[in-house]
Design an enzyme around this catalytic site. Sequence first.
Site, mmCIF file in Angstrom:
data_model
loop_
_atom_site.group_PDB
_atom_site.id
_atom_site.type_symbol
_atom_site.label_atom_id
_atom_site.label_comp_id
_atom_site.label_asym_id
_atom_site.label_seq_id
_atom_site.Cartn_x
_atom_site.Cartn_y
_atom_site.Cartn_z
ATOM 1 C CG ASP A 1 -8.180 -1.291 -4.630
ATOM 2 O OD1 ASP A 1 -6.951 -1.073 -4.618
ATOM 3 O OD2 ASP A 1 -8.862 -1.400 -3.590
ATOM 4 C CG HIS B 1 -2.069 -1.008 1.028
ATOM 5 N ND1 HIS B 1 -2.120 -2.199 1.712
ATOM 6 C CD2 HIS B 1 -3.165 -0.996 0.219
ATOM 7 C CE1 HIS B 1 -3.205 -2.874 1.354
ATOM 8 N NE2 HIS B 1 -3.858 -2.176 0.448
HETATM 9 ZN ZN LIG Z 1 -5.824 -0.129 -2.976
#
Ligand SMILES: [Zn+2]
Length: 419
Positions: free
Chosen positions: A295, A145
């Site tokens: 995502d 992340h």
């Molecule tokens: Zn993400």
Amino acid sequence: MSCLMVERCGEISFDSPDQNAKCVCMLDTTHSGEIGTKKKVKRLLSFQRYFHASRLLRGIVPQASLYLLDEDYLGQARHMLSKVGMWDFDIFLFDRLTNGNSLVTLLCHLFNVHGLIHHFQLDMVTLHRFLVMVQEDYHSQNPYHNAVHAADVTQAMHCYLKEPKLANFLTPLDIMLGLLAAAAHDVDHPGVNQPFLIKTNHHLASLYQNVSVLENHHWRSTIGMLRESRLLAHLPKEMTQDIEQQLGSLILATDINRQNEFLTRLKAHLENKDLRLEDAPDRHFMLQIALKCADICNPCRLWQMSKQWSERVCEEFYRQGDLEQKFELEISPLCNQQKDSIPSIQIGFMTYIVEPLFEEWARFTGDTPLSENMLSHLRRNKAKWRSLLHKQHSSSRSNDHSGQVTENEEQTLNEGDIP
Ligand SMILES: [Zn+2]
């Protein structure tokens, strides 16, 4: 508790230099309220920006970059940007060529390509400043992340926005929202998941009442930076309010716990053939789906890139597991390096999360080259992980018994070694 404030004039003040306390108070609203009455506080700094600011205040000059920029690198980065809409775009290479500035460089380029700077009369310097804030709020020490993941999701989003079924209806506002949400959707991610924040009584968990804790934080951090940078300050108030709400709705849709809710709605729309993309709410829904796809699109990339992302996300899980073990907490699912292997995590993720979503996405787009390409990579990558899992099992069996790999096993391994 320690808090770091920034004022309109840019003056920065601390009430404690305690390094450990800084990350638990970045959204301490009670505290900010108290100080806010004395000073015009614009926004609390996140952990990342606190770190950068405190280094500067202490006179620490950042270390020389690993990758020296020269004309050749910039030329190659520029060349890569001309292929930004291709699915095999290598974001890791692009990040190296831009000296770790992939997110800023990519977004500036895409805002230009989509005519957003002209349409919304954006100031280039302000846009650049805002994007630097976003990029710096990602934690570069997170294996997964981090800002490169954000850049990767943004590049995927750009590809999805070009799908004819969607592109024919999108307004400049939709495109700007899609790109901004993709770029900021994980901003200031701490590298641990929501259950970890809840069980460690992290203040963000209580602030957002244990619901979409991280996603709410990503959204509110983004709004803070938008307001602080004044990127959209020249637009009518109703419009900026609408942008802030829509960004929230898009970023909150990336909460994987809400996967079934979105999948059920998408399936119903496709069965009933009742999507009317002329209508703003339906376009917004498809932007949410597109962002969700972007995502989790790693398993739909080329094997070499897909594998890198898999290793990175598992490394982040294992780090959380180590932390849990250190503090004698129960190790979260998928976070135990001894039990949860990368191939088994990936096969489960692909089967239960990625495949169902991308099959519906392909139904929406129709059999476009991109959708076919993604599904084909997904199948090949899954076969590859299956083969690696099989290899693991075989070697543990052979260690236990004869140490021999049977002829059948060997054949399966070779068949599974799809490049
Ligand atoms: Zn993400």
